[in-house]
Scaffold this motif. Structure first.
Motif, PDB file in Angstrom:
ATOM      1  N   ASN A 100      -4.609  49.872 -25.848  1.00  0.00           N
ATOM      2  CA  ASN A 100      -3.150  49.475 -25.143  1.00  0.00           C
ATOM      3  C   ASN A 100      -3.399  48.276 -25.009  1.00  0.00           C
ATOM      4  O   ASN A 100      -4.577  47.606 -24.727  1.00  0.00           O
ATOM      5  CB  ASN A 100      -2.593  50.230 -24.085  1.00  0.00           C
ATOM      6  N   ILE A 101      -2.381  47.487 -24.780  1.00  0.00           N
ATOM      7  CA  ILE A 101      -2.170  46.096 -24.346  1.00  0.00           C
ATOM      8  C   ILE A 101      -2.978  45.976 -23.123  1.00  0.00           C
ATOM      9  O   ILE A 101      -2.857  46.769 -22.158  1.00  0.00           O
ATOM     10  CB  ILE A 101      -0.783  45.615 -24.075  1.00  0.00           C
ATOM     11  N   GLY A 102      -3.684  44.894 -23.073  1.00  0.00           N
ATOM     12  CA  GLY A 102      -4.745  44.659 -21.792  1.00  0.00           C
ATOM     13  C   GLY A 102      -6.039  45.277 -21.763  1.00  0.00           C
ATOM     14  O   GLY A 102      -7.092  44.802 -21.188  1.00  0.00           O
ATOM     15  N   ASP A 103      -6.240  46.311 -22.650  1.00  0.00           N
ATOM     16  CA  ASP A 103      -7.578  46.651 -22.986  1.00  0.00           C
ATOM     17  C   ASP A 103      -8.500  45.959 -23.583  1.00  0.00           C
ATOM     18  O   ASP A 103      -7.889  44.897 -24.283  1.00  0.00           O
ATOM     19  CB  ASP A 103      -7.611  48.144 -23.984  1.00  0.00           C
ATOM     20  N   ILE A 104      -9.804  45.720 -23.305  1.00  0.00           N
ATOM     21  CA  ILE A 104     -10.777  44.941 -23.809  1.00  0.00           C
ATOM     22  C   ILE A 104     -11.699  45.491 -24.765  1.00  0.00           C
ATOM     23  O   ILE A 104     -12.210  46.453 -24.848  1.00  0.00           O
ATOM     24  CB  ILE A 104     -11.580  44.359 -22.670  1.00  0.00           C
ATOM     25  N   VAL A 105     -12.105  44.644 -25.843  1.00  0.00           N
ATOM     26  CA  VAL A 105     -12.924  44.935 -26.829  1.00  0.00           C
ATOM     27  C   VAL A 105     -14.160  44.209 -26.920  1.00  0.00           C
ATOM     28  O   VAL A 105     -13.922  42.910 -26.821  1.00  0.00           O
ATOM     29  CB  VAL A 105     -12.478  44.872 -28.220  1.00  0.00           C
ATOM     30  N   ILE A 106     -15.400  44.463 -26.464  1.00  0.00           N
ATOM     31  CA  ILE A 106     -16.713  43.614 -26.639  1.00  0.00           C
ATOM     32  C   ILE A 106     -17.007  44.000 -27.926  1.00  0.00           C
ATOM     33  O   ILE A 106     -17.266  45.001 -28.519  1.00  0.00           O
ATOM     34  CB  ILE A 106     -17.615  44.260 -25.601  1.00  0.00           C
ATOM     35  N   ILE A 147     -18.578  46.713 -13.415  1.00  0.00           N
ATOM     36  CA  ILE A 147     -18.483  45.977 -12.247  1.00  0.00           C
ATOM     37  C   ILE A 147     -17.152  45.230 -12.098  1.00  0.00           C
ATOM     38  O   ILE A 147     -16.502  45.059 -10.913  1.00  0.00           O
ATOM     39  CB  ILE A 147     -19.736  45.239 -11.664  1.00  0.00           C
ATOM     40  N   VAL A 148     -16.694  44.986 -13.173  1.00  0.00           N
ATOM     41  CA  VAL A 148     -15.559  43.823 -13.164  1.00  0.00           C
ATOM     42  C   VAL A 148     -14.194  44.394 -12.670  1.00  0.00           C
ATOM     43  O   VAL A 148     -14.136  45.648 -12.942  1.00  0.00           O
ATOM     44  CB  VAL A 148     -15.077  43.438 -14.612  1.00  0.00           C
ATOM     45  N   VAL A 149     -13.485  43.782 -11.818  1.00  0.00           N
ATOM     46  CA  VAL A 149     -12.005  44.212 -11.502  1.00  0.00           C
ATOM     47  C   VAL A 149     -11.096  43.540 -12.142  1.00  0.00           C
ATOM     48  O   VAL A 149     -10.782  42.335 -11.895  1.00  0.00           O
ATOM     49  CB  VAL A 149     -11.975  43.687  -9.898  1.00  0.00           C
ATOM     50  N   GLU A 161      -2.710  55.453 -17.658  1.00  0.00           N
ATOM     51  CA  GLU A 161      -3.878  54.587 -17.119  1.00  0.00           C
ATOM     52  C   GLU A 161      -3.291  53.489 -16.485  1.00  0.00           C
ATOM     53  O   GLU A 161      -2.100  52.896 -16.742  1.00  0.00           O
ATOM     54  CB  GLU A 161      -4.885  54.106 -18.353  1.00  0.00           C
ATOM     55  N   ASP A 162      -3.870  53.105 -15.285  1.00  0.00           N
ATOM     56  CA  ASP A 162      -3.512  52.050 -14.422  1.00  0.00           C
ATOM     57  C   ASP A 162      -4.426  50.796 -14.908  1.00  0.00           C
ATOM     58  O   ASP A 162      -3.810  49.570 -14.869  1.00  0.00           O
ATOM     59  CB  ASP A 162      -3.771  52.621 -13.173  1.00  0.00           C
ATOM     60  N   ILE A 163      -5.528  50.960 -15.185  1.00  0.00           N
ATOM     61  CA  ILE A 163      -6.575  49.970 -15.194  1.00  0.00           C
ATOM     62  C   ILE A 163      -7.145  49.862 -16.814  1.00  0.00           C
ATOM     63  O   ILE A 163      -7.062  50.986 -17.423  1.00  0.00           O
ATOM     64  CB  ILE A 163      -7.809  50.175 -14.400  1.00  0.00           C
ATOM     65  N   PRO A 164      -7.145  48.527 -17.297  1.00  0.00           N
ATOM     66  CA  PRO A 164      -7.336  48.712 -18.920  1.00  0.00           C
ATOM     67  C   PRO A 164      -8.767  49.186 -19.217  1.00  0.00           C
ATOM     68  O   PRO A 164      -9.635  49.070 -18.358  1.00  0.00           O
ATOM     69  CB  PRO A 164      -7.487  47.088 -19.111  1.00  0.00           C
ATOM     70  N   LYS A 165      -8.876  49.734 -20.165  1.00  0.00           N
ATOM     71  CA  LYS A 165     -10.099  50.135 -20.839  1.00  0.00           C
ATOM     72  C   LYS A 165     -11.044  49.080 -21.374  1.00  0.00           C
ATOM     73  O   LYS A 165     -10.445  48.056 -21.781  1.00  0.00           O
ATOM     74  CB  LYS A 165      -9.797  51.244 -22.088  1.00  0.00           C
ATOM     75  N   ILE A 166     -12.330  49.317 -21.271  1.00  0.00           N
ATOM     76  CA  ILE A 166     -13.238  48.298 -21.999  1.00  0.00           C
ATOM     77  C   ILE A 166     -13.990  49.241 -23.006  1.00  0.00           C
ATOM     78  O   ILE A 166     -14.827  50.094 -22.677  1.00  0.00           O
ATOM     79  CB  ILE A 166     -13.999  47.408 -20.811  1.00  0.00           C
ATOM     80  N   LEU A 246     -13.586  39.320 -17.396  1.00  0.00           N
ATOM     81  CA  LEU A 246     -15.016  39.928 -17.810  1.00  0.00           C
ATOM     82  C   LEU A 246     -16.157  38.835 -18.008  1.00  0.00           C
ATOM     83  O   LEU A 246     -17.216  39.031 -17.858  1.00  0.00           O
ATOM     84  CB  LEU A 246     -14.875  40.889 -19.049  1.00  0.00           C
ATOM     85  N   VAL A 247     -15.581  37.787 -18.659  1.00  0.00           N
ATOM     86  CA  VAL A 247     -16.603  36.717 -19.097  1.00  0.00           C
ATOM     87  C   VAL A 247     -17.203  36.135 -17.661  1.00  0.00           C
ATOM     88  O   VAL A 247     -18.351  35.749 -17.422  1.00  0.00           O
ATOM     89  CB  VAL A 247     -15.878  35.720 -19.822  1.00  0.00           C
ATOM     90  N   LYS A 248     -16.333  35.937 -16.542  1.00  0.00           N
ATOM     91  CA  LYS A 248     -16.754  35.413 -15.425  1.00  0.00           C
ATOM     92  C   LYS A 248     -17.970  36.308 -14.810  1.00  0.00           C
ATOM     93  O   LYS A 248     -18.851  35.917 -14.462  1.00  0.00           O
ATOM     94  CB  LYS A 248     -15.532  35.721 -14.353  1.00  0.00           C
ATOM     95  N   GLU A 249     -17.624  37.592 -14.906  1.00  0.00           N
ATOM     96  CA  GLU A 249     -18.574  38.875 -14.508  1.00  0.00           C
ATOM     97  C   GLU A 249     -19.961  38.454 -15.293  1.00  0.00           C
ATOM     98  O   GLU A 249     -21.128  38.684 -14.826  1.00  0.00           O
ATOM     99  CB  GLU A 249     -17.922  40.165 -14.533  1.00  0.00           C
TER     100      GLU A 249
END
Ligand code: ADE
Length: 256
Positions: A100-106, A147-149, A161-166, A246-249
């Motif tokens: 979904n929108i917001g989810d992250i792909v590495i 660990i990322v918020v 879901e409330d928090i995006p998936k990675i 995520l990049v910051k982390e």
């Protein structure tokens, strides 16, 4: 165990300077705010900012939208700035229907979806596997993911879901903004990609031939369907922020 080994190896051979790329200003905004800039150069109309992020030496550059600018910028980072690794941060359209929108792909690997042969009745891609990201950087990104918020999903598009998936996944790249469910499905079926964007495989190809480690981080701004245009406008800032977080982390881990 693998992560510990990866971190030990990382610390034995610490990357000296990281190239950080984005295509659009919005994708780099958050990181630029935290960066300590020491110098900047303009090469072929593109600004390269040298400095550090959380104590890690870096060169940050906005390479523009599309594969040509991305390839040119990646090669300049390598040739002119001698970067030891490249991390790309930005947004993408969702291809995997579980995302979904917001989810992250590495990025695990990246493929050019628009490179191939056109026959009268179909298109045959030259390659469906593409270029594999550096396993140590991927490992570090996965560790950062633990660990990322992240920013929680905006209410209007929030499901269960409330928090995006990675996830670790495959990224398809082409010089096209995809806003067609039929094309989204074709990319899903042909490449088994998780998301689509316009620069990643070009950066991956340049890094691969130069033997420079890379990883591409993408957060979904839209689902590459008929609503993609409108969704992109609404969520590009939100998705850019999540990718940057995520990049910051990753940088915080590198600084350790
Ligand atoms: N980047 C963000 N959304 C995209 C889409 N739908 N197609 C290509 N690149 C994108």
């Amino acid at each position: 165990m693998l992560t510990i080994l990866a971190l030990v190896l990382m610390s034995l051979t610490p990357p000296k300077t990281i190239g950080v790329m984005g295509a659009m200003e919005v994708e780099l905004e958050l990181l630029s705010r935290d960066m300590v800039v020491e110098r900047d150069d303009t090469i072929a109309g593109t600004v390269y900012e040298m400095g550090s992020l959380y104590g890690v030496s870096c060169v940050v550059v906005q390479g523009g939208v599309g594969k040509v600018g991305a390839a040119q910028t990646a090669q300049t980072l390598i040739t002119e700035y001698d970067v030891d690794a490249i991390i790309f941060t930005g947004v993408a359209g969702g291809i995997n229907p579980q995302l979904n929108i917001g989810d992250i792909v590495i990025s695990k690997n990246l493929v050019h979806h628009d490179l191939g042969q056109i026959l009268p009745d179909r298109f045959i891609p030259f390659d469906t596997l593409g270029f594999f990201a550096d396993s140590l950087l991927v490992d570090l990104a996965l560790q950062a993911a633990e660990i990322v918020v992240l920013e929680s999903i905006p209410e209007e598009i929030r499901g269960e879901e409330d928090i995006p998936k990675i996830i670790l996944g495959r990224i398809a790249t082409g010089d096209q903004f995809i806003s067609s469910e039929a094309k989204r499905l074709w990319i899903e079926e042909t490449f088994h990609a998780d998301c689509v964007e316009m620069e990643g495989a070009a950066v991956a190809q340049v890094c691969t031939v130069n033997e420079i480690p890379f990883v591409i981080i993408r957060s979904l701004s839209d689902l590459a369907n008929e609503e993609a245009d409108v969704d992109f406008q609404s969520f590009v800032i939100y998705a850019s922020k999540n990718s940057s977080l995520l990049v910051k982390e990753i940088f915080r881990l590198l600084a350790r």
